[in-house]
Design an enzyme around this catalytic site. Structure first.
Site, PDB file in Angstrom:
ATOM      1  N   ILE A  57       0.819  -1.216   0.000  1.00 31.22           N
ATOM      2  CA  ILE A  57       0.000   0.000   0.000  1.00 31.22           C
ATOM      3  C   ILE A  57       0.859   1.277   0.000  1.00 31.22           C
ATOM      4  CG2 ILE A  57      -0.314   0.205   2.497  1.00 31.22           C
ATOM      5  CD1 ILE A  57      -3.347   0.777   1.780  1.00 31.22           C
TER       6      ILE A  57
ATOM      7  N   GLN B  31      11.588  -3.960  11.178  1.00 28.36           N
ATOM      8  CA  GLN B  31      10.307  -4.600  10.892  1.00 28.36           C
ATOM      9  C   GLN B  31       9.220  -3.697  11.429  1.00 28.36           C
ATOM     10  OE1 GLN B  31       9.799  -8.550  12.554  1.00 28.36           O
ATOM     11  NE2 GLN B  31       7.861  -8.874  11.485  1.00 28.36           N
TER      12      GLN B  31
ATOM     13  N   HIS C 214       6.896 -11.185   6.368  1.00 24.52           N
ATOM     14  CA  HIS C 214       6.604 -10.848   4.980  1.00 24.52           C
ATOM     15  C   HIS C 214       7.888 -10.559   4.225  1.00 24.52           C
ATOM     16  CE1 HIS C 214       6.600  -7.024   7.214  1.00 24.52           C
ATOM     17  NE2 HIS C 214       6.918  -6.408   6.073  1.00 24.52           N
ATOM     18  N   PHE C 215       7.824 -10.790   2.944  1.00 22.40           N
ATOM     19  CA  PHE C 215       8.940 -10.504   2.050  1.00 22.40           C
ATOM     20  C   PHE C 215       8.463  -9.504   1.011  1.00 22.40           C
ATOM     21  CE2 PHE C 215      10.283 -14.319   4.051  1.00 22.40           C
ATOM     22  CZ  PHE C 215      11.664 -14.325   4.011  1.00 22.40           C
TER      23      PHE C 215
END
Length: 143
Positions: A41, A103, A109-110
């Site tokens: 996003i 993070q 997540h990647f």
């Protein structure tokens, strides 16, 4: 469920769990029974994509190997999709695990970030060649 500097996070409150469950709008690039890939996003470049497991794991340390294999398989599928459909042959694959590693969403997540000259997304690290003198000492601590 793991905890971090800010306390235990509920899967019910995890934005990426909500994305995986279809409770929050996302722009799906790819999905299978274990993983979900969608546009970030807050993209750094066009087609900047996040790959997550549908099950909640906080970071690399609490994610089982078999889940990591599935995530990385999806990373490869997304990169190949971009190569095949768009001719993109330069991508950056990135993961941050832990607060000090920057993070910001505590669901592993990647990022798959397509790159090209002039995209103004330089992520060059400062190198410290003087630390080479400590390599033997560092290896001793790992044995």
């Amino acid at each position: 469920m793991s905890s971090n500097e800010e306390g235990v996070r509920s899967m019910d409150d995890c934005i990426f769990c909500k994305v995986a469950r279809g409770e929050v709008k996302s722009w799906k690039v790819y999905e299978d029974e274990n993983t979900y890939a969608f546009f970030d996003i807050n993209p750094a470049t066009e087609y900047h994509t996040l790959i997550i497991p549908k099950a909640h794991y906080e970071n690399i340390f609490d994610t089982p190997e078999e889940v990591l294999f599935k995530i990385m398989s999806t990373v490869k599928k997304v990169a190949t999709l971009y190569e095949t459909k768009l001719g993109i042959r330069n991508v950056q694959i990135r993961n941050s695990s832990g607060v000090e590693a920057q993070q910001d969403v505590f669901h592993i997540h990647f990022h798959v970030v397509p790159r090209k000259y002039g995209d103004n997304q330089d992520t060059k690290w400062l190198s410290h060649p003087e630390w080479r003198a400590k390599f033997d000492e560092l290896l001793i601590k790992l044995r």
